[in-house]
Design a protein around this motif. Structure first.
Motif, PDB file in Angstrom:
ATOM      1  N   ARG A   1       0.837  -1.197   0.000  1.00  0.00           N
ATOM      2  CA  ARG A   1       0.000   0.000   0.000  1.00  0.00           C
ATOM      3  C   ARG A   1       0.870   1.244   0.000  1.00  0.00           C
TER       4      ARG A   1
ATOM      5  N   THR B   1       0.568   5.675   0.129  1.00  0.00           N
ATOM      6  CA  THR B   1      -0.248   6.880   0.265  1.00  0.00           C
ATOM      7  C   THR B   1       0.623   8.101  -0.003  1.00  0.00           C
TER       8      THR B   1
ATOM      9  N   ASN C   1      -3.557   3.394  -4.557  1.00  0.00           N
ATOM     10  CA  ASN C   1      -4.161   2.226  -5.218  1.00  0.00           C
ATOM     11  C   ASN C   1      -3.267   1.700  -6.343  1.00  0.00           C
TER      12      ASN C   1
ATOM     13  N   THR D   1      -3.484  10.428   0.785  1.00  0.00           N
ATOM     14  CA  THR D   1      -4.387   9.840  -0.199  1.00  0.00           C
ATOM     15  C   THR D   1      -3.868   8.485  -0.663  1.00  0.00           C
ATOM     16  N   PRO D   2      -4.663   7.424  -0.564  1.00  0.00           N
ATOM     17  CA  PRO D   2      -4.227   6.123  -1.080  1.00  0.00           C
ATOM     18  C   PRO D   2      -3.991   6.194  -2.588  1.00  0.00           C
TER      19      PRO D   2
ATOM     20  N   ALA E   1      -3.067  12.656  -6.542  1.00  0.00           N
ATOM     21  CA  ALA E   1      -2.924  12.924  -5.113  1.00  0.00           C
ATOM     22  C   ALA E   1      -2.178  14.225  -4.837  1.00  0.00           C
TER      23      ALA E   1
END
Length: 225
Positions: free
Chosen positions: A139, A141, A148, A145-146, A203
Motif C-alpha cells: 500500500r 499513500t 491504489n 491519499t491512497p 494525489a
C-alpha cells in the motif's frame, strides 16, 4: 563548503576544474589514476566525486562499481564516450550525473551545485506531501491519499523513491523491480511509469514526481522545502 574529489588524468583539465570549483567556494582534491581514486573514495569519502571514465590503473566505471559497494556519496562522470551504452552503464552502476567532454567548466560547476543541492534536500520532502510505503501490504499513500497501486507500480515506486534524484534506465528498473518476471519488456516500464505519474498527480497535482531523462530513463523527484 563542500569537498570535491577530482579524478582526472589530464593535468590541464584537472587544474581548470580546481580553479573554477575553488572560486565557487568548494575545497578540492585531485588524483590522476583509478586506484588512487578508489582508495580516497573509500578511506575519506568526499562530498562529491568528479570521475573521469578513461583512467590509468583502473578505469572509472570499475572505480565506481567497487566504490558503490561501500559509499553512496554522489558521483558525476566525466566522459569522452558519448555513446548511450556508456552513459547507461555509468548510471546503472550508481552515477548521479554525467558530463560529456569537451565541456564548459561552468557547466561542471553548475552540475556539481545541482547534485549537491539534490542530495542535501533528500530528507526535506514536505510533510504535507509525504510518501508512505507499506511494504507488508503493498500500500502507498501520498498526502494522506491512497494511491491504489498495482504490485508492479508499487515495486517501481519503491525502487526509485529509495534513491531520490537518481536516474534509472529502463533496463535497470526491469532488473530491480521486475526480478520475478524475466519476460516483461522495457515497453511495460513506460506503461507503468505513465500510470504511476497519473496516480501521483491525482494525489499531488502541483508537483511532477517522476522526471523523464531523454535517452536515459526516469528519476523520482520529491518536492523540497
Amino acid at each position: 563548503m563542500s569537498r570535491i574529489l577530482i579524478v582526472e588524468d589530464e593535468a590541464d583539465i584537472a587544474s581548470v576544474l580546481q580553479d573554477y570549483l575553488r572560486h565557487a567556494g568548494h575545497e578540492t582534491e585531485h588524483v590522476a589514476d583509478g586506484r588512487a581514486a578508489l582508495a580516497r573514495m573509500l578511506e575519506a569519502p568526499p562530498d562529491l566525486t568528479l570521475l573521469d571514465i578513461m583512467l590509468p590503473g583502473l578505469d572509472g566505471l570499475s572505480v565506481l562499481r567497487q566504490a558503490r559497494a561501500h559509499t553512496a556519496h554522489p558521483v558525476i562522470l566525466l566522459t569522452a564516450r558519448i555513446e548511450e551504452v556508456d552513459r547507461l552503464l555509468g548510471l546503472e552502476l550508481g552515477a548521479d550525473d554525467y558530463v560529456c567532454k569537451p565541456f564548459s567548466p561552468r557547466e561542471v560547476v553548475a552540475r556539481v551545485r545541482a547534485v549537491l543541492r539534490r542530495v542535501e534536500n533528500k530528507p526535506a520532502a514536505r510533510g504535507a506531501e509525504a510518501l508512505t510505503l507499506d511494504e507488508a501490504h503493498w500500500r502507498a499513500t501520498l498526502s494522506g491519499t491512497p494511491l491504489n497501486l498495482t504490485r508492479r507500480e508499487f515495486r517501481l515506486l519503491q525502487t526509485m523513491s529509495r534513491h531520490p534524484g537518481r536516474i534509472f534506465s529502463r533496463a535497470r528498473l526491469l532488473e530491480l523491480a521486475y526480478d520475478d518476471d524475466a519476460d516483461v519488456s522495457e515497453r511495460a516500464v513506460d506503461s507503468h511509469i505513465k500510470n504511476l505519474r497519473r496516480k501521483l498527480s491525482t494525489a499531488s497535482p502541483a508537483h511532477d514526481w517522476i522526471r523523464s531523462v531523454y535517452g536515459v530513463g526516469f528519476a523520482f523527484e520529491p518536492p523540497v522545502e
